[in-house]
Scaffold this active site. Sequence first.
Site, PDB file in Angstrom:
ATOM      1  N   HIS A 118      -1.478 -22.620 -24.111  1.00 19.55           N
ATOM      2  CA  HIS A 118      -2.641 -21.917 -24.683  1.00 19.55           C
ATOM      3  C   HIS A 118      -2.101 -20.734 -25.499  1.00 19.55           C
ATOM      4  O   HIS A 118      -1.046 -20.194 -25.167  1.00 19.55           O
ATOM      5  CB  HIS A 118      -3.483 -21.426 -23.505  1.00 19.55           C
ATOM      6  CG  HIS A 118      -4.791 -20.788 -23.831  1.00 19.55           C
ATOM      7  ND1 HIS A 118      -4.901 -19.498 -24.300  1.00 19.55           N
ATOM      8  CD2 HIS A 118      -6.060 -21.254 -23.729  1.00 19.55           C
ATOM      9  CE1 HIS A 118      -6.183 -19.200 -24.460  1.00 19.55           C
ATOM     10  NE2 HIS A 118      -6.912 -20.252 -24.125  1.00 19.55           N
ATOM     11  N   ASP A 195       1.222 -20.044 -15.893  1.00 20.42           N
ATOM     12  CA  ASP A 195      -0.153 -19.774 -16.310  1.00 20.42           C
ATOM     13  C   ASP A 195      -1.050 -20.736 -15.523  1.00 20.42           C
ATOM     14  O   ASP A 195      -1.107 -21.931 -15.811  1.00 20.42           O
ATOM     15  CB  ASP A 195      -0.252 -20.005 -17.824  1.00 20.42           C
ATOM     16  CG  ASP A 195      -1.683 -20.080 -18.318  1.00 20.42           C
ATOM     17  OD1 ASP A 195      -2.616 -19.984 -17.499  1.00 20.42           O
ATOM     18  OD2 ASP A 195      -1.866 -20.247 -19.542  1.00 20.42           O
ATOM     19  N   GLN A 198      -6.034 -22.963 -15.445  1.00 21.29           N
ATOM     20  CA  GLN A 198      -6.801 -24.188 -15.191  1.00 21.29           C
ATOM     21  C   GLN A 198      -6.534 -24.778 -13.812  1.00 21.29           C
ATOM     22  O   GLN A 198      -7.132 -25.788 -13.445  1.00 21.29           O
ATOM     23  CB  GLN A 198      -6.474 -25.251 -16.259  1.00 21.29           C
ATOM     24  CG  GLN A 198      -6.898 -24.871 -17.655  1.00 21.29           C
ATOM     25  CD  GLN A 198      -8.411 -24.695 -17.783  1.00 21.29           C
ATOM     26  OE1 GLN A 198      -9.195 -25.260 -17.025  1.00 21.29           O
ATOM     27  NE2 GLN A 198      -8.825 -23.890 -18.746  1.00 21.29           N
ATOM     28  N   LYS A 221     -12.669 -18.780 -14.247  1.00 21.69           N
ATOM     29  CA  LYS A 221     -12.422 -20.239 -14.198  1.00 21.69           C
ATOM     30  C   LYS A 221     -12.567 -20.758 -12.771  1.00 21.69           C
ATOM     31  O   LYS A 221     -12.321 -21.928 -12.504  1.00 21.69           O
ATOM     32  CB  LYS A 221     -11.000 -20.565 -14.690  1.00 21.69           C
ATOM     33  CG  LYS A 221     -10.594 -19.883 -15.976  1.00 21.69           C
ATOM     34  CD  LYS A 221     -10.797 -20.728 -17.186  1.00 21.69           C
ATOM     35  CE  LYS A 221     -10.072 -20.130 -18.375  1.00 21.69           C
ATOM     36  NZ  LYS A 221     -10.597 -20.599 -19.649  1.00 21.69           N
ATOM     37  N   CYS A 359      -7.682 -23.324 -28.369  1.00 13.76           N
ATOM     38  CA  CYS A 359      -6.649 -22.273 -28.317  1.00 13.76           C
ATOM     39  C   CYS A 359      -5.261 -22.873 -28.127  1.00 13.76           C
ATOM     40  O   CYS A 359      -4.420 -22.315 -27.411  1.00 13.76           O
ATOM     41  CB  CYS A 359      -6.940 -21.244 -27.226  1.00 13.76           C
ATOM     42  SG  CYS A 359      -8.405 -20.293 -27.546  1.00 13.76           S
TER      43      CYS A 359
HETATM   44  N1  PLP Z   1      -4.280 -20.273 -20.243  1.00 11.48           N
HETATM   45  C1  PLP Z   1      -5.007 -21.399 -20.168  1.00 11.48           C
HETATM   46  C2  PLP Z   1      -4.315 -22.680 -19.800  1.00 11.48           C
HETATM   47  C3  PLP Z   1      -6.377 -21.363 -20.393  1.00 11.48           C
HETATM   48  O1  PLP Z   1      -7.088 -22.480 -20.310  1.00 11.48           O
HETATM   49  C4  PLP Z   1      -6.989 -20.137 -20.729  1.00 11.48           C
HETATM   50  C5  PLP Z   1      -8.424 -20.071 -21.063  1.00 11.48           C
HETATM   51  O2  PLP Z   1      -9.029 -21.036 -21.456  1.00 11.48           O
HETATM   52  C6  PLP Z   1      -6.196 -18.993 -20.788  1.00 11.48           C
HETATM   53  C7  PLP Z   1      -4.847 -19.101 -20.552  1.00 11.48           C
HETATM   54  C8  PLP Z   1      -6.777 -17.648 -21.124  1.00 11.48           C
HETATM   55  O3  PLP Z   1      -7.658 -17.235 -20.135  1.00 11.48           O
HETATM   56  P1  PLP Z   1      -8.524 -15.918 -20.329  1.00 11.48           P
HETATM   57  O4  PLP Z   1      -9.212 -16.066 -21.651  1.00 11.48           O
HETATM   58  O5  PLP Z   1      -9.478 -15.957 -19.173  1.00 11.48           O
HETATM   59  O6  PLP Z   1      -7.598 -14.760 -20.290  1.00 11.48           O
END
Ligand code: PLP
Length: 400
Positions: A118, A195, A198, A221, A359
């Site tokens: 992401h 990270d 998900q 999430k 993203c």
């Molecule tokens: N990493 C992954 C795999 C994500 O799916 C997301 C959000 O969709 C993020 C990071 C970023 O999360 P946040 O916008 O809650 O900081």
Amino acid sequence: MFDIQADFPILQRQHQGEPLVYLDSAATTQKPDAVINAVSDYYRRSNANVHRAAHKLAEEATTLLEDARTLVQGYIGASDRREVIFTRGTTESINLVAQGLQAYLKADDEILITALEHHSNIVPWQMLAQRTGAHLKVVSVDSNGDLDLSDFQEKLSSRTKVFTCNHISNALGTINPVAELVRAAREVGAITLIDGAQAVLHEPLDVTALDCDFYAFSGHKMYAPTGIGILYGKLARLETLPPYQGGGEMIEHVTFETSTYQQPPYKFEAGTPNIAGAVGLGAAIRYLNELPLAELVAQEQNLIDSALRQLKQIPGFRLVGEPSKRSAVISFILEGAHPNDIGTLLDQQGVAVRTGHHCAMPLMAHLGLPGTVRASFSLYNTAYDVERLVKAVDKATTFI
Ligand code: PLP
């Protein structure tokens, strides 16, 4: 069949004259009554600023915040509650680490990420590389959407100072073999960050067993409010990592000449935290702790398998990504149509999905696609939702 949909008031809504089908949980999950009520009760009964507790409400608010920290610690298997830092979300958690590592990296060191990331697990590392002269290396992904493990082995070396990847890809649903990746990265002495945005709902999590240095995720999430997230860090790492922001709460002593800092986690929690968000996160974990999670995840997996079987029968349906282990995401396109148009056609039938690059622009560029349609599931989805999705996609093809 476990059905927890009734716990989520928004899922009782109608859209386009039919029950709303919400398949955008990878973007954000809906919230159960337990979380909504906990946040509302906090503001109705206990709202105050935390930590300098000279009065009853401040004491209650502090207890609620710190209870939430303990609940998170239990949920993720951290061995010490000082390893749990409240942040705004995954993005801030990753930035906190990337900025903190600036003095640790030298020119020509390497930061290894993957092609599945992401943007929030790409850009902070890119910025760190620009500031330090380190190089960003990227593990490639195969045509199924799995990481190329031989490329990972090739790119991993003693020059790798940081290795990071997502636990589950938000764009394709790939469940990455994080235990294996972390083990290999640790062997070359790299700092590891996973990270988990998900993964926190869909994979059993034990950060101590995983042995990563850092694990980042967002409350929203996992049925908690937006604006609250967690950075887990091994205590020894947190002790040497410099603070991310300066301000109140993170200091021990301040003069105009210099300041000394608190110990973790407070060293990383400058300013008034999102207390209501933390209360909501605690309530979400209490709620999850009461659920038969393994059964619900298995049920969710069956729904996805059933959706995939049916969707693949629809002429023009093209699945994007066939990873060897898939979580709660189905990414697809319909031949001859732009993903955004498909999203609109599904919305007109009361089915909420997300369209676009999710993203993950570099991944989409690699796949040669402008984006995909993404149906993403959570533990509250039902066979009815799958039926409506399949019907809506089938009908959408008649407009192409
Ligand atoms: N990493 C992954 C795999 C994500 O799916 C997301 C959000 O969709 C993020 C990071 C970023 O999360 P946040 O916008 O809650 O900081």
